[in-house]
Design a protein around this motif. Structure first.
Motif, PDB file in Angstrom:
ATOM      1  N   GLU A 125     -12.088  16.742   3.548  1.00  0.00           N
ATOM      2  CA  GLU A 125     -13.037  17.451   4.411  1.00  0.00           C
ATOM      3  C   GLU A 125     -14.289  16.661   4.771  1.00  0.00           C
ATOM      4  N   PHE A 126     -14.693  15.701   3.941  1.00  0.00           N
ATOM      5  CA  PHE A 126     -15.817  14.843   4.308  1.00  0.00           C
ATOM      6  C   PHE A 126     -15.343  13.473   4.794  1.00  0.00           C
ATOM      7  N   ALA A 127     -14.031  13.285   4.812  1.00  0.00           N
ATOM      8  CA  ALA A 127     -13.373  12.160   5.490  1.00  0.00           C
ATOM      9  C   ALA A 127     -13.800  10.787   4.981  1.00  0.00           C
ATOM     10  N   PHE A 128     -13.928  10.638   3.661  1.00  0.00           N
ATOM     11  CA  PHE A 128     -14.134   9.299   3.108  1.00  0.00           C
ATOM     12  C   PHE A 128     -13.532   9.224   1.716  1.00  0.00           C
ATOM     13  N   VAL A 129     -13.224   8.002   1.302  1.00  0.00           N
ATOM     14  CA  VAL A 129     -12.574   7.769   0.015  1.00  0.00           C
ATOM     15  C   VAL A 129     -13.473   6.943  -0.895  1.00  0.00           C
ATOM     16  N   ARG A 130     -14.049   5.876  -0.336  1.00  0.00           N
ATOM     17  CA  ARG A 130     -14.904   4.995  -1.161  1.00  0.00           C
ATOM     18  C   ARG A 130     -16.264   5.636  -1.343  1.00  0.00           C
ATOM     19  N   TYR A 149     -14.284  -2.644  -6.914  1.00  0.00           N
ATOM     20  CA  TYR A 149     -13.063  -1.875  -6.686  1.00  0.00           C
ATOM     21  C   TYR A 149     -12.928  -0.775  -7.739  1.00  0.00           C
ATOM     22  N   ALA A 150     -12.004   0.128  -7.493  1.00  0.00           N
ATOM     23  CA  ALA A 150     -11.742   1.235  -8.412  1.00  0.00           C
ATOM     24  C   ALA A 150     -10.337   1.098  -8.980  1.00  0.00           C
ATOM     25  N   TYR A 151     -10.238   1.366 -10.274  1.00  0.00           N
ATOM     26  CA  TYR A 151      -8.940   1.335 -10.965  1.00  0.00           C
ATOM     27  C   TYR A 151      -8.942   2.440 -12.011  1.00  0.00           C
ATOM     28  N   LYS A 152      -7.989   3.348 -11.889  1.00  0.00           N
ATOM     29  CA  LYS A 152      -7.846   4.474 -12.808  1.00  0.00           C
ATOM     30  C   LYS A 152      -9.174   5.206 -13.000  1.00  0.00           C
ATOM     31  N   ILE A 173      -4.853  -1.157  -7.101  1.00  0.00           N
ATOM     32  CA  ILE A 173      -6.223  -0.677  -7.180  1.00  0.00           C
ATOM     33  C   ILE A 173      -6.572   0.066  -5.893  1.00  0.00           C
ATOM     34  N   GLN A 174      -7.827   0.521  -5.809  1.00  0.00           N
ATOM     35  CA  GLN A 174      -8.287   1.221  -4.615  1.00  0.00           C
ATOM     36  C   GLN A 174      -9.622   0.670  -4.133  1.00  0.00           C
ATOM     37  N   GLN A 175      -9.773   0.645  -2.816  1.00  0.00           N
ATOM     38  CA  GLN A 175     -11.027   0.381  -2.122  1.00  0.00           C
ATOM     39  C   GLN A 175     -11.742  -0.919  -2.522  1.00  0.00           C
ATOM     40  N   GLU A 194       0.830  -1.201   0.000  1.00  0.00           N
ATOM     41  CA  GLU A 194       0.000   0.000   0.000  1.00  0.00           C
ATOM     42  C   GLU A 194       0.871   1.261   0.000  1.00  0.00           C
ATOM     43  N   THR A 195       0.513   2.200  -0.842  1.00  0.00           N
ATOM     44  CA  THR A 195       1.195   3.491  -0.889  1.00  0.00           C
ATOM     45  C   THR A 195       0.149   4.601  -0.788  1.00  0.00           C
ATOM     46  N   SER A 196       0.485   5.645  -0.048  1.00  0.00           N
ATOM     47  CA  SER A 196      -0.460   6.734   0.155  1.00  0.00           C
ATOM     48  C   SER A 196      -0.636   7.547  -1.117  1.00  0.00           C
ATOM     49  N   VAL A 197      -1.864   7.980  -1.329  1.00  0.00           N
ATOM     50  CA  VAL A 197      -2.166   8.938  -2.389  1.00  0.00           C
ATOM     51  C   VAL A 197      -2.291  10.318  -1.740  1.00  0.00           C
ATOM     52  N   TYR A 198      -3.307  10.452  -0.879  1.00  0.00           N
ATOM     53  CA  TYR A 198      -3.426  11.654  -0.070  1.00  0.00           C
ATOM     54  C   TYR A 198      -3.609  11.227   1.381  1.00  0.00           C
ATOM     55  N   ARG A 199      -4.309  11.989   2.188  1.00  0.00           N
ATOM     56  CA  ARG A 199      -4.361  11.721   3.626  1.00  0.00           C
ATOM     57  C   ARG A 199      -4.972  10.351   3.943  1.00  0.00           C
ATOM     58  N   ARG A 200      -6.059   9.999   3.262  1.00  0.00           N
ATOM     59  CA  ARG A 200      -6.759   8.752   3.565  1.00  0.00           C
ATOM     60  C   ARG A 200      -6.689   7.724   2.450  1.00  0.00           C
ATOM     61  N   SER A 201      -6.421   8.137   1.257  1.00  0.00           N
ATOM     62  CA  SER A 201      -6.471   7.229   0.108  1.00  0.00           C
ATOM     63  C   SER A 201      -5.145   6.510  -0.098  1.00  0.00           C
ATOM     64  N   VAL A 202      -5.254   5.262  -0.509  1.00  0.00           N
ATOM     65  CA  VAL A 202      -4.069   4.458  -0.794  1.00  0.00           C
ATOM     66  C   VAL A 202      -4.291   3.659  -2.072  1.00  0.00           C
ATOM     67  N   LEU A 203      -3.197   3.322  -2.701  1.00  0.00           N
ATOM     68  CA  LEU A 203      -3.164   2.349  -3.793  1.00  0.00           C
ATOM     69  C   LEU A 203      -2.476   1.108  -3.260  1.00  0.00           C
ATOM     70  N   GLY A 204      -2.950  -0.064  -3.665  1.00  0.00           N
ATOM     71  CA  GLY A 204      -2.312  -1.270  -3.164  1.00  0.00           C
ATOM     72  C   GLY A 204      -2.648  -2.491  -3.991  1.00  0.00           C
TER      73      GLY A 204
END
Length: 729
Positions: free
Chosen positions: A194-199, A154-157, A140-142, A110-120
């Motif tokens: 600011e709304f504290a979610f990624v998925r 899941y999400a990809y690109k 991918i993400q989530q 896993e690598t960070s994208v921003y504060r809460r999001s990661v790719l892995g």
């Protein structure tokens, strides 16, 4: 009786702790992990309510495992999966169970994208067959199980996909995803922050529909940051960042039907055109989706129920506020689709019960205190579990109450900060307790009575280590400032002599709804404050107007004028503290990070007759430079509130600098852009003001990595020592 013995043991331990202190803290101690606490990592309550799982790391085998423990005995019962037994997976850093707990998604690389999001890279491990399957070959993400455990979304690109775990077939749901243009099923930068979610996608209970939010970022202005790295030429990171008053992403809500492979766009009859969709959640009816729509001013929040069959939307509930409405994750649907909701509408954050049509059934909690966390509802006992500040705004306790608002019971007993993780059937909870003198303790508690059943972790090793060091007591009190009793703590030098005078160093954050004066265990900064105290400083923290957990009026008084009342409170508090006989009023300093840096800058500029020095780390220097969601929530649009934005901008008060100022920023800060510091530097230069500053290359808002934090705190400590005089040496 066992609990009393344990408490007595701790008292004896702390007597020894206080009497054996000989060593002094060093900055290296603080930042090399010497004072790290034990915890329970990635705790998951198993569906049977009798067991819980945690993520463990084996130092001998260098492997990770998911281990299952019995709530009653706390003994390890089995290992569900161990990376040393999986050839394709050296380690994993997180896990997620399917609803039936027969499968688990394992995360690695896993690598960070921003504060809460990661790719892995993610794998599905079948606990029955012991087989492992990659969700996708690339990062991918989530990845998220469908409720039946047969599929993973899941999400990809920036597009959404569904993998059928039985057939192995992958279906692409969206096709227009493109970086810095269209995002499907994931949030954009400002929603994440600011709304504290990624998925931004959700499965319905029948696993045959996925609701998702689509973000059209096309018109959102781009921000770019140079990344200096190690190569001959720098690179640039370019991303969409809506600043206050600028265009946001255009969001739309969609429902994908897996049976027909068709996507339907949801339409609701809103009274506003510019809006956010900060939460979506399926009700217990697999065809009814709840969606929260928030106007751009963020003072109107609408809860809609969308019928996925007819695509009709019914407005169920509307929350309004003169300032802003909070967005939470507390919405809970009961079997009859009535729902639990939290609101500040009576002036304090409380719990409410509504029918499935939005009719108020009853207000569950009452009082001049705040509900600070909602844990859940147990249908068997008809009880709601929550955390609140009923025992003082600096403390937290765990409570249970009937859905009708009766039979309230306090389940935690020790004064300080209590937080609960309940078993799936709400028969037990693991309580995490700490206060200013007690490191985190994890206990197993009975959810009916709150009684401690067993002690799990009590950080004895840390207490033993700390017994070698000199520590000062953190003294809690209140100070009356500008007509308000403000929470405060003070740390004095260990050899404090009331006949002497000491420099005063004030710390604060001060942001809306925040809290720094809390009865809880040390953060890294608390150790730093102890370090400063052992060198001869008195360190103080005051939570002024605008901070949280004392009611909506106290918190929202700063609306449209961030930096006015908060700065007035810090200046007045400094004046009062400067009148104490043991404080040298000519040597008062203040510091802060982010919003706290905005504050410390303004305090030094506007309070030139009070403060001798200030440190500002990663400060906002003008709210015109910060993101739309956060800034407009408290300030409105700059087009409508120019004076609010400009009157309290440090840039516009730079000419008042009369003390010593240290300004620090990371050049790779995607949150509070280094632009803030550069513009403040230019204002100071043009005002012919001397100051000190430092830029940490490629460091984000946290300014860390390698020796960075140690270097940063040495720099700040040296500045304090130099500017507040020889009594801190």
């Amino acid at each position: 009786m066992k609990h009393l013995k344990f408490s007595f043991y701790l008292c004896v331990f702390f007597v020894a702790f206080l009497s054996a202190q000989t060593k002094q803290i060093t900055l290296e101690d603080i930042w090399n992990g010497s004072f790290r606490t034990e915890s329970m990592d990635v705790l998951h309550s198993m569906a049977n309510g009798k067991q819980y799982a945690v993520l463990n790391f084996n130092r001998d085998t260098r492997s990770t495992s998911i281990d299952v423990y019995d709530y009653k005995t706390l003994k390890k019962e089995k290992t569900l999966v161990d990376s040393k037994d999986i050839e394709a997976l050296r380690y994993f850093t997180d896990y997620t169970f399917s609803n039936d707990e027969t499968k688990v998604i394992l995360a690695t690389n896993e690598t960070s994208v921003y504060r809460r999001s990661v790719l892995g890279n993610y794998f599905v491990y079948d606990l029955k067959t012991k087989s492992i399957t990659p969700v996708f070959e690339e990062k991918i993400q989530q990845p998220t199980f469908s409720p039946d455990g047969a599929k993973v979304g899941y999400a990809y690109k920036n597009n959404l996909y569904v993998k059928d775990l039985n057939s192995g077939k992958t279906t692409q749901i969206t096709f227009d995803g493109e970086k810095n243009k269209i995002i499907n099923g994931l949030t954009d930068w400002v929603y994440e922050e600011e709304f504290a979610f990624v998925r931004a996608f959700e499965w319905n209970s029948n696993s045959d529909k996925i609701a998702f939010i689509r973000f059209d970022e096309t018109l959102v202005p781009e921000f770019s940051m140079d990344i200096y790295g190690q190569d001959l030429y720098q690179t640039q990171e370019v991303f969409k960042y809506p600043k206050a008053g600028e265009p946001n992403s255009k969001v739309s809500l969609h429902i994908y039907n897996l049976d027909t492979n068709k996507t339907t766009k949801v339409a609701v009859e809103k009274l506003y055109n510019d809006f956010y969709i900060p939460r979506i959640k399926w009700t217990n009816n697999s065809n009814v989706l709840s969606a929260q729509y928030l106007n751009r001013k963020q003072n109107v929040l609408d809860l809609w129920f969308v019928n996925a069959k007819t695509n009709k939307a019914n407005l169920v509930l509307t929350e309004t506020d003169k300032a802003y409405v909070n967005v939470t994750d507390n919405l809970t649907f009961l079997k009859d689709n009535s729902f639990i909701w939290t609101s500040e509408k009576d002036g304090y954050n409380h719990i409410y019960h509504y029918s499935d049509t939005g009719k108020l059934i009853n207000q569950v909690t009452f009082g001049n205190w705040e509900v600070t966390n909602y844990y859940g509802y147990d249908e068997k006992t008809d009880r709601i579990f929550y955390q609140s500040v009923e025992n003082g705004s600096i403390n937290r306790d765990v409570y249970a109450i009937k859905l009708n608002g009766r039979n309230k019971k306090r389940l935690s007993s020790a004064e300080g900060t209590n937080d609960a993780a309940f078993s799936a059937d709400f028969s037990y909870f693991i309580n995490t307790f700490s206060n200013a003198s007690t490191p985190p303790q994890y206990t197993l508690n009975n959810a009916v009575s709150g009684a401690v059943i067993k002690n799990i972790v009590n950080n004895e090793a840390l207490v033993l280590k700390l017994s070698e060091y000199k520590f000062s007591k953190k003294e809690f009190s209140t100070i009356q400032v500008n007509g308000n009793d403000l929470n405060m703590w003070m740390i004095k030098p260990i050899d404090f002599d009331a006949s002497k005078q000491y420099p005063l160093f004030m710390c604060q954050y001060s942001g809306p709804g925040s809290q720094e004066v809390a009865n809880q265990w040390n953060s890294a900064n608390d150790y730093w404050y102890q370090y400063l105290a052992q060198q001869g400083c008195i360190v103080v923290c005051v939570d002024g107007r605008g901070t949280g957990f004392k009611g909506a009026v106290f918190k929202k008084v700063t609306q449209n004028e961030l930096g006015k009342y908060e700065v007035e409170d810090q200046i007045e508090a400094a004046k009062q503290l400067g009148n104490l006989p043991f404080v040298d009023a000519s040597r008062i300093g203040i510091w802060g990070w982010s919003f706290g840096g905005f504050m410390s800058s303004n305090c030094l500029f506007k309070g030139a007759d009070v403060f001798k020095m200030a440190i500002a780390v990663a400060p906002v220097s003008s709210w015109r430079f910060y993101d739309s969601v956060y800034t407009e929530r408290f300030m409105g649009m700059p087009q409508d509130n120019a004076s609010g934005y400009d009157d309290n901008s440090p840039i516009n008060h730079a000419d008042k600098l009369n003390g010593d100022f240290l300004l620090i920023h990371g050049s790779g800060d995607d949150n509070v852009h280094v632009q803030n510091t550069m513009r403040l530097v230019e204002a100071l230069v043009q005002a012919n003001k001397q100051f000190d500053w430092a830029i940490y290359p490629d460091k984000n808002h946290g300014i860390y990595g390698g020796n960075t934090r140690l270097h940063l705190y040495k720099k700040m400590t040296n500045f304090i020592n130099e500017k507040l005089g020889d009594k801190t040496n």
